[in-house]
Design a protein around this motif. Structure first.
Motif, PDB file in Angstrom:
ATOM      1  N   GLU A 181       0.816  -1.222   0.000  1.00 23.54           N
ATOM      2  CA  GLU A 181       0.000   0.000   0.000  1.00 23.54           C
ATOM      3  C   GLU A 181       0.841   1.259   0.000  1.00 23.54           C
ATOM      4  OE1 GLU A 181      -2.388  -0.057   3.593  1.00 23.54           O
ATOM      5  OE2 GLU A 181      -0.841   0.974   4.707  1.00 23.54           O
ATOM      6  N   HIS A 182       0.203   2.339  -0.439  1.00 21.19           N
ATOM      7  CA  HIS A 182       0.761   3.680  -0.361  1.00 21.19           C
ATOM      8  C   HIS A 182      -0.280   4.521   0.355  1.00 21.19           C
ATOM      9  CE1 HIS A 182       2.146   7.587  -2.500  1.00 21.19           C
ATOM     10  NE2 HIS A 182       2.443   7.588  -1.221  1.00 21.19           N
ATOM     11  N   ARG A 183       0.101   5.036   1.526  1.00 17.27           N
ATOM     12  CA  ARG A 183      -0.858   5.771   2.354  1.00 17.27           C
ATOM     13  C   ARG A 183      -0.271   7.118   2.734  1.00 17.27           C
ATOM     14  NH1 ARG A 183      -2.226   3.568   8.229  1.00 17.27           N
ATOM     15  NH2 ARG A 183      -0.641   2.142   7.488  1.00 17.27           N
ATOM     16  N   THR A 196      -3.360  16.980  20.018  1.00 16.01           N
ATOM     17  CA  THR A 196      -3.435  18.175  20.861  1.00 16.01           C
ATOM     18  C   THR A 196      -2.838  17.906  22.238  1.00 16.01           C
ATOM     19  OG1 THR A 196      -5.623  17.664  21.760  1.00 16.01           O
ATOM     20  CG2 THR A 196      -5.555  18.884  19.663  1.00 16.01           C
ATOM     21  N   ARG A 197      -2.451  18.969  22.914  1.00 14.40           N
ATOM     22  CA  ARG A 197      -1.878  18.849  24.264  1.00 14.40           C
ATOM     23  C   ARG A 197      -2.882  18.265  25.256  1.00 14.40           C
ATOM     24  NH1 ARG A 197       3.053  19.982  24.212  1.00 14.40           N
ATOM     25  NH2 ARG A 197       3.948  21.665  23.031  1.00 14.40           N
ATOM     26  N   ASP A 198      -4.172  18.473  25.011  1.00 16.21           N
ATOM     27  CA  ASP A 198      -5.171  17.960  25.960  1.00 16.21           C
ATOM     28  C   ASP A 198      -5.606  16.527  25.646  1.00 16.21           C
ATOM     29  OD1 ASP A 198      -6.607  18.650  23.706  1.00 16.21           O
ATOM     30  OD2 ASP A 198      -8.136  19.781  24.767  1.00 16.21           O
ATOM     31  N   GLY A 199      -4.875  15.848  24.754  1.00 16.71           N
ATOM     32  CA  GLY A 199      -5.071  14.419  24.565  1.00 16.71           C
ATOM     33  C   GLY A 199      -5.987  13.976  23.443  1.00 16.71           C
ATOM     34  N   TYR A 200      -6.471  14.881  22.613  1.00 15.37           N
ATOM     35  CA  TYR A 200      -7.291  14.488  21.463  1.00 15.37           C
ATOM     36  C   TYR A 200      -6.387  14.224  20.273  1.00 15.37           C
ATOM     37  CZ  TYR A 200     -11.327  16.320  23.978  1.00 15.37           C
ATOM     38  OH  TYR A 200     -12.307  16.537  24.907  1.00 15.37           O
ATOM     39  N   TYR A 201      -6.806  13.300  19.424  1.00 22.38           N
ATOM     40  CA  TYR A 201      -6.111  13.172  18.151  1.00 22.38           C
ATOM     41  C   TYR A 201      -7.129  12.902  17.054  1.00 22.38           C
ATOM     42  CZ  TYR A 201      -6.372   8.197  17.035  1.00 22.38           C
ATOM     43  OH  TYR A 201      -6.824   6.964  16.672  1.00 22.38           O
ATOM     44  N   PHE A 202      -6.782  13.381  15.869  1.00 19.23           N
ATOM     45  CA  PHE A 202      -7.583  13.201  14.668  1.00 19.23           C
ATOM     46  C   PHE A 202      -6.607  12.816  13.568  1.00 19.23           C
ATOM     47  CE2 PHE A 202      -9.132  16.794  17.188  1.00 19.23           C
ATOM     48  CZ  PHE A 202     -10.350  16.285  17.599  1.00 19.23           C
ATOM     49  N   SER A 203      -6.927  11.783  12.813  1.00 16.51           N
ATOM     50  CA  SER A 203      -6.010  11.332  11.793  1.00 16.51           C
ATOM     51  C   SER A 203      -6.776  10.982  10.515  1.00 16.51           C
ATOM     52  CB  SER A 203      -5.257  10.101  12.308  1.00 16.51           C
ATOM     53  OG  SER A 203      -4.221   9.745  11.438  1.00 16.51           O
ATOM     54  N   ARG A 204      -6.270  11.441   9.390  1.00 15.52           N
ATOM     55  CA  ARG A 204      -6.845  11.123   8.083  1.00 15.52           C
ATOM     56  C   ARG A 204      -5.829  10.277   7.328  1.00 15.52           C
ATOM     57  NH1 ARG A 204     -10.516  13.218   4.079  1.00 15.52           N
ATOM     58  NH2 ARG A 204      -9.691  13.003   1.972  1.00 15.52           N
ATOM     59  N   HIS A 205      -6.285   9.174   6.769  1.00 18.16           N
ATOM     60  CA  HIS A 205      -5.439   8.287   5.985  1.00 18.16           C
ATOM     61  C   HIS A 205      -6.030   8.221   4.573  1.00 18.16           C
ATOM     62  CE1 HIS A 205      -3.437   6.470   9.598  1.00 18.16           C
ATOM     63  NE2 HIS A 205      -4.465   7.113  10.131  1.00 18.16           N
ATOM     64  N   GLU A 206      -5.205   8.493   3.600  1.00 14.36           N
ATOM     65  CA  GLU A 206      -5.617   8.418   2.197  1.00 14.36           C
ATOM     66  C   GLU A 206      -4.821   7.306   1.533  1.00 14.36           C
ATOM     67  OE1 GLU A 206      -4.771  12.304   0.636  1.00 14.36           O
ATOM     68  OE2 GLU A 206      -6.566  13.176   1.547  1.00 14.36           O
ATOM     69  N   TYR A 207      -5.522   6.388   0.887  1.00 11.01           N
ATOM     70  CA  TYR A 207      -4.895   5.229   0.243  1.00 11.01           C
ATOM     71  C   TYR A 207      -4.861   5.446  -1.264  1.00 11.01           C
ATOM     72  CZ  TYR A 207      -5.413   3.090   4.785  1.00 11.01           C
ATOM     73  OH  TYR A 207      -5.323   2.823   6.129  1.00 11.01           O
ATOM     74  N   TYR A 208      -3.686   5.197  -1.849  1.00 13.72           N
ATOM     75  CA  TYR A 208      -3.471   5.475  -3.268  1.00 13.72           C
ATOM     76  C   TYR A 208      -3.087   4.213  -4.033  1.00 13.72           C
ATOM     77  CZ  TYR A 208      -3.584  10.423  -2.226  1.00 13.72           C
ATOM     78  OH  TYR A 208      -3.993  11.658  -1.844  1.00 13.72           O
ATOM     79  N   GLU A 209      -3.571   4.162  -5.268  1.00 13.11           N
ATOM     80  CA  GLU A 209      -3.143   3.166  -6.251  1.00 13.11           C
ATOM     81  C   GLU A 209      -2.907   3.912  -7.548  1.00 13.11           C
ATOM     82  OE1 GLU A 209      -6.024   0.027  -6.601  1.00 13.11           O
ATOM     83  OE2 GLU A 209      -5.847  -0.492  -4.472  1.00 13.11           O
ATOM     84  N   ASP A 210      -1.757   3.708  -8.141  1.00 15.00           N
ATOM     85  CA  ASP A 210      -1.396   4.375  -9.399  1.00 15.00           C
ATOM     86  C   ASP A 210      -1.593   5.891  -9.300  1.00 15.00           C
ATOM     87  OD1 ASP A 210      -0.805   1.898 -10.569  1.00 15.00           O
ATOM     88  OD2 ASP A 210      -2.921   1.605 -11.096  1.00 15.00           O
ATOM     89  N   ASP A 211      -1.144   6.463  -8.200  1.00 10.61           N
ATOM     90  CA  ASP A 211      -1.193   7.907  -7.945  1.00 10.61           C
ATOM     91  C   ASP A 211      -2.598   8.488  -7.828  1.00 10.61           C
ATOM     92  OD1 ASP A 211       1.592   8.119  -7.844  1.00 10.61           O
ATOM     93  OD2 ASP A 211       1.722   8.348 -10.023  1.00 10.61           O
ATOM     94  N   ALA A 212      -3.604   7.652  -7.682  1.00 13.94           N
ATOM     95  CA  ALA A 212      -4.979   8.136  -7.504  1.00 13.94           C
ATOM     96  C   ALA A 212      -5.497   7.650  -6.153  1.00 13.94           C
ATOM     97  CB  ALA A 212      -5.880   7.629  -8.614  1.00 13.94           C
ATOM     98  N   MET A 213      -6.127   8.567  -5.406  1.00 16.42           N
ATOM     99  CA  MET A 213      -6.694   8.173  -4.119  1.00 16.42           C
ATOM    100  C   MET A 213      -7.894   7.265  -4.366  1.00 16.42           C
ATOM    101  SD  MET A 213      -7.974  10.346  -0.780  1.00 16.42           S
ATOM    102  CE  MET A 213      -9.322  11.127  -1.615  1.00 16.42           C
ATOM    103  N   VAL A 214      -7.889   6.091  -3.724  1.00 17.16           N
ATOM    104  CA  VAL A 214      -8.973   5.131  -3.907  1.00 17.16           C
ATOM    105  C   VAL A 214      -9.902   5.078  -2.701  1.00 17.16           C
ATOM    106  CG1 VAL A 214      -7.770   3.708  -5.590  1.00 17.16           C
ATOM    107  CG2 VAL A 214      -7.512   3.206  -3.152  1.00 17.16           C
ATOM    108  N   ARG A 215      -9.420   5.500  -1.534  1.00 17.78           N
ATOM    109  CA  ARG A 215     -10.280   5.559  -0.352  1.00 17.78           C
ATOM    110  C   ARG A 215      -9.603   6.377   0.730  1.00 17.78           C
ATOM    111  NH1 ARG A 215      -9.059   1.389   3.718  1.00 17.78           N
ATOM    112  NH2 ARG A 215      -7.297   0.187   2.941  1.00 17.78           N
ATOM    113  N   TRP A 216     -10.395   6.796   1.683  1.00 16.49           N
ATOM    114  CA  TRP A 216      -9.874   7.531   2.827  1.00 16.49           C
ATOM    115  C   TRP A 216     -10.584   7.049   4.087  1.00 16.49           C
ATOM    116  CZ3 TRP A 216     -13.456  10.028   5.706  1.00 16.49           C
ATOM    117  CH2 TRP A 216     -14.660  10.398   5.074  1.00 16.49           C
TER     118      TRP A 216
END
Length: 167
Positions: free
Chosen positions: A39-41, A48-68
């Motif tokens: 995979e290519h992600r 944040t300092r107060d303990g929250y996190y948010f993460s976005r992952h984008e998955y690519y095939e042949d330089d095109a995003m196929v899902r997030w």
């Protein structure tokens, strides 16, 4: 000549000390990627300092995003390790509240932070991540869908209050 060498060595040591921070602080906004044989992600993460996190992952095939997907949760750090509890998962096709008081926990070992670049390794599978700290991330990644954002924050706050007494 000896004084010049001593002064030069002192300057080099001071520069080296300030460049190689012993504090492995993972707060902030990070972008990077993980490329393996399967995979290519691209990854965008806010911790944040107060303990929250948010993460976005984008998955690519042949330089095109196929899902997030988005992960919403809490995180913490101790020395050269940090961990995340991922409380809400969202993708283009679904939104899931993960098991109350028992969401997945992932641990990572921070290899280095140097000039706002970090490398860390997932303990579960050994995947290495290379990330760069940046000043600003398009906020719409996490707040564009107001209903999802509100749902995620409610679930995270419930988890923090009812399930995690010590963060």
């Amino acid at each position: 000549m000896k004084i010049t060498k001593t002064i030069t060595l002192t300057i080099i040591l001071l520069f080296s000390y300030s460049s190689f921070s012993s504090e492995l602080d993972m707060t902030g906004i990070w972008i990077g990627e993980s490329v393996t044989a399967s995979e290519h992600r691209k990854i965008y993460t806010v911790r944040t300092r107060d303990g929250y996190y948010f993460s976005r992952h984008e998955y690519y095939e042949d330089d095109a995003m196929v899902r997030w997907l988005h992960n919403y949760g809490i995180w913490g750090q101790s020395d050269d390790k940090f961990w995340t509890y991922f409380v809400v998962y969202a993708s283009a096709t679904s939104v899931k509240n993960l098991p109350d008081c028992n969401p997945p926990r992932f641990s990572y070992i921070v290899q280095s932070i140097y000039q706002n670049k970090t490398t860390y390794v997932a303990e579960r599978d050994g995947v290495e991540y290379t990330m760069a700290r940046i000043d600003k991330l398009p906020i719409e990644f996490f707040t564009n869908d107001k209903v999802l954002h509100k749902f995620a924050l409610e679930k995270i706050n419930t988890f923090k209050q009812e399930c995690r007494k010590e963060l």
